[in-house]
Design a protein around this motif. Structure first.
Motif, PDB file in Angstrom:
ATOM      1  N   ALA A  42       0.830  -1.206   0.000  1.00 42.61           N
ATOM      2  CA  ALA A  42       0.000   0.000   0.000  1.00 42.61           C
ATOM      3  C   ALA A  42       0.863   1.254   0.000  1.00 42.61           C
ATOM      4  N   ILE A  43       1.928   1.256   0.798  1.00 48.33           N
ATOM      5  CA  ILE A  43       2.818   2.422   0.862  1.00 48.33           C
ATOM      6  C   ILE A  43       3.543   2.606  -0.464  1.00 48.33           C
ATOM      7  N   LEU A  44       4.053   1.513  -1.031  1.00 49.11           N
ATOM      8  CA  LEU A  44       4.768   1.600  -2.297  1.00 49.11           C
ATOM      9  C   LEU A  44       3.838   2.037  -3.431  1.00 49.11           C
ATOM     10  N   VAL A  45       2.622   1.496  -3.448  1.00 46.91           N
ATOM     11  CA  VAL A  45       1.648   1.893  -4.482  1.00 46.91           C
ATOM     12  C   VAL A  45       1.353   3.382  -4.374  1.00 46.91           C
ATOM     13  N   ALA A  46       1.136   3.860  -3.147  1.00 48.60           N
ATOM     14  CA  ALA A  46       0.834   5.281  -2.958  1.00 48.60           C
ATOM     15  C   ALA A  46       1.983   6.146  -3.464  1.00 48.60           C
ATOM     16  N   LEU A  73      14.552 -10.683   3.722  1.00 45.05           N
ATOM     17  CA  LEU A  73      14.877  -9.701   4.749  1.00 45.05           C
ATOM     18  C   LEU A  73      13.834  -8.592   4.804  1.00 45.05           C
ATOM     19  N   LEU A  74      13.458  -8.038   3.636  1.00 39.98           N
ATOM     20  CA  LEU A  74      12.405  -7.033   3.548  1.00 39.98           C
ATOM     21  C   LEU A  74      11.266  -7.488   2.639  1.00 39.98           C
ATOM     22  N   GLY A  75      11.567  -8.371   1.695  1.00 39.58           N
ATOM     23  CA  GLY A  75      10.550  -8.877   0.793  1.00 39.58           C
ATOM     24  C   GLY A  75      10.369  -8.054  -0.462  1.00 39.58           C
ATOM     25  N   THR A  76      11.064  -6.909  -0.551  1.00 40.56           N
ATOM     26  CA  THR A  76      10.884  -6.057  -1.725  1.00 40.56           C
ATOM     27  C   THR A  76      12.092  -5.147  -1.909  1.00 40.56           C
ATOM     28  N   PHE A  77      12.352  -4.805  -3.168  1.00 42.09           N
ATOM     29  CA  PHE A  77      13.331  -3.782  -3.494  1.00 42.09           C
ATOM     30  C   PHE A  77      12.639  -2.487  -3.889  1.00 42.09           C
ATOM     31  N   GLY A  78      11.334  -2.400  -3.634  1.00 47.47           N
ATOM     32  CA  GLY A  78      10.601  -1.189  -3.956  1.00 47.47           C
ATOM     33  C   GLY A  78       9.840  -1.293  -5.260  1.00 47.47           C
ATOM     34  N   ALA A  79       9.519  -0.134  -5.811  1.00 47.57           N
ATOM     35  CA  ALA A  79       8.750  -0.066  -7.054  1.00 47.57           C
ATOM     36  C   ALA A  79       9.183   1.175  -7.829  1.00 47.57           C
ATOM     37  N   PHE A  80       8.785   1.238  -9.086  1.00 46.05           N
ATOM     38  CA  PHE A  80       9.134   2.401  -9.906  1.00 46.05           C
ATOM     39  C   PHE A  80       8.147   2.521 -11.055  1.00 46.05           C
ATOM     40  N   ILE A  81       8.078   3.717 -11.648  1.00 45.28           N
ATOM     41  CA  ILE A  81       7.351   3.920 -12.894  1.00 45.28           C
ATOM     42  C   ILE A  81       8.356   4.374 -13.949  1.00 45.28           C
ATOM     43  N   ARG A  82       8.010   4.169 -15.193  1.00 47.77           N
ATOM     44  CA  ARG A  82       8.855   4.630 -16.291  1.00 47.77           C
ATOM     45  C   ARG A  82       8.219   5.866 -16.910  1.00 47.77           C
ATOM     46  N   ILE A  83       8.963   6.972 -16.893  1.00 45.42           N
ATOM     47  CA  ILE A  83       8.504   8.200 -17.538  1.00 45.42           C
ATOM     48  C   ILE A  83       8.947   8.141 -18.996  1.00 45.42           C
ATOM     49  N   VAL A 107       0.350   7.837   3.377  1.00 47.39           N
ATOM     50  CA  VAL A 107      -0.203   6.496   3.580  1.00 47.39           C
ATOM     51  C   VAL A 107       0.564   5.760   4.671  1.00 47.39           C
ATOM     52  N   ALA A 108       1.868   5.995   4.789  1.00 49.82           N
ATOM     53  CA  ALA A 108       2.663   5.311   5.817  1.00 49.82           C
ATOM     54  C   ALA A 108       2.310   5.780   7.222  1.00 49.82           C
ATOM     55  N   LEU A 109       1.917   7.045   7.369  1.00 51.59           N
ATOM     56  CA  LEU A 109       1.681   7.595   8.704  1.00 51.59           C
ATOM     57  C   LEU A 109       0.612   6.829   9.485  1.00 51.59           C
ATOM     58  N   PRO A 110      -0.554   6.489   8.909  1.00 55.75           N
ATOM     59  CA  PRO A 110      -1.520   5.685   9.687  1.00 55.75           C
ATOM     60  C   PRO A 110      -0.962   4.338  10.112  1.00 55.75           C
ATOM     61  N   PHE A 111      -0.133   3.729   9.262  1.00 49.89           N
ATOM     62  CA  PHE A 111       0.475   2.456   9.645  1.00 49.89           C
ATOM     63  C   PHE A 111       1.451   2.641  10.810  1.00 49.89           C
ATOM     64  N   SER A 160       5.251  -4.355  15.509  1.00 52.36           N
ATOM     65  CA  SER A 160       4.158  -5.105  14.907  1.00 52.36           C
ATOM     66  C   SER A 160       4.345  -5.132  13.387  1.00 52.36           C
ATOM     67  N   PRO A 161       3.603  -5.993  12.677  1.00 52.01           N
ATOM     68  CA  PRO A 161       3.740  -6.029  11.212  1.00 52.01           C
ATOM     69  C   PRO A 161       3.515  -4.672  10.552  1.00 52.01           C
ATOM     70  N   TYR A 162       2.541  -3.902  11.050  1.00 49.03           N
ATOM     71  CA  TYR A 162       2.244  -2.607  10.437  1.00 49.03           C
ATOM     72  C   TYR A 162       3.366  -1.601  10.683  1.00 49.03           C
ATOM     73  N   LEU A 163       3.975  -1.662  11.870  1.00 49.82           N
ATOM     74  CA  LEU A 163       5.085  -0.750  12.145  1.00 49.82           C
ATOM     75  C   LEU A 163       6.313  -1.136  11.316  1.00 49.82           C
ATOM     76  N   SER A 164       6.521  -2.438  11.141  1.00 51.66           N
ATOM     77  CA  SER A 164       7.626  -2.885  10.286  1.00 51.66           C
ATOM     78  C   SER A 164       7.423  -2.413   8.854  1.00 51.66           C
ATOM     79  N   ALA A 165       6.181  -2.491   8.368  1.00 51.49           N
ATOM     80  CA  ALA A 165       5.885  -2.035   7.011  1.00 51.49           C
ATOM     81  C   ALA A 165       6.125  -0.541   6.881  1.00 51.49           C
ATOM     82  N   ALA A 166       5.723   0.222   7.896  1.00 50.57           N
ATOM     83  CA  ALA A 166       5.965   1.667   7.871  1.00 50.57           C
ATOM     84  C   ALA A 166       7.460   1.958   7.872  1.00 50.57           C
TER      85      ALA A 166
END
Length: 252
Positions: A42-46, A73-83, A107-111, A160-166
């Protein structure tokens, strides 16, 4: 990968190094890591949709987000868009560059807030020998006294999982805001000044290499900066000045 990372760090009791392969090969166990995985995504999509919407606003052709799976370790290297088009002006470049970090942070702040309320503080003696201790962003440190007013000196916060995601979202945002190349921070610097961008990109690369003496993970990021490159594409109009409000936002 993100779901397996969530299961490893928030469900299993044995050391992560003993769980990586078994969980990666057992899809039925990934469901336990869904809260972490969905929050991270959700954070990466936002973040990336912030860039995408800004591109659409300025009619700059751009792709939808691509996601990069990572190790457990984190499960992701992030995301990107191509301009896929030329950015018309410094104003457009600035808005495209800043929209992602702002959207991701919002979006990260509520988490962060929910994650803090579901986290626990325990004495170090009860935490066992953890394989990984993570440093906290300043925002986390500022909130700890509000959620845990009486924390022992040797206590450890079990996220918690949500704090780790944030935490992952904050890490991705901070790395993207490094003022170099075509990172988000590089976009902001170029929008401010081409000369500033050229100088600070080189300084950032040198600084990251030097930080490798403190932690080897910085050397990985230094290689990434070398791969991305120091240069930035030219704009159609590089003479249009930025407003005072955007300059203040750049400083923030």
């Amino acid at each position: 990968p993100a779901a397996s990372a969530g299961a490893i760090f928030h469900v299993e009791t044995s050391p992560p190094s003993e769980q990586w392969l078994s969980i990666a090969l057992s899809p039925s166990r990934w469901l336990a890591g869904a809260p972490y995985a969905l929050a991270v995504l959700a954070i990466l999509v936002a973040h990336e949709m912030g860039h995408f919407v800004a591109c659409r606003y300025y009619r700059i052709p751009a792709s939808l987000p691509y996601f990069l799976p990572g190790p457990p370790l984190l499960g992701t290297f992030g995301a990107f868009i191509r301009i896929r088009g030329v950015i018309p002006s410094r104003k457009a470049l600035f808005d495209v560059g800043i929209a992602g970090p702002i959207a991701g942070f919002v979006v990260a702040l509520p988490f962060v807030l929910v994650g803090m309320s579901h986290s626990r503080v325990v004495p170090a003696s009860q935490a066992g020998e953890a394989e990984y201790y993570l440093g906290f962003p300043l925002l986390f440190l500022a909130l700890v006294p509000w959620y845990f007013p009486a924390v022992p000196h040797d206590a450890i916060l079990l996220a918690s999982p949500y704090l780790s995601a944030a935490w992952v979202g904050m890490l991705a945002t901070s790395l993207n805001l490094l003022p170099a190349g075509q990172l988000d921070g590089g976009h902001l610097c170029y929008a401010l000044s081409r000369t500033l961008h050229a100088r600070i990109s080189r300084a950032t690369l040198i600084s990251v290499i030097l930080l490798g003496a403190l932690h080897k993970a910085w050397l990985i990021w230094a290689v990434a900066l070398l791969f991305i490159g120091q240069r930035h594409p030219h704009l159609l109009d590089e003479d249009q000045p930025l407003s005072t409000g955007r300059k203040v936002l750049a400083a923030l």
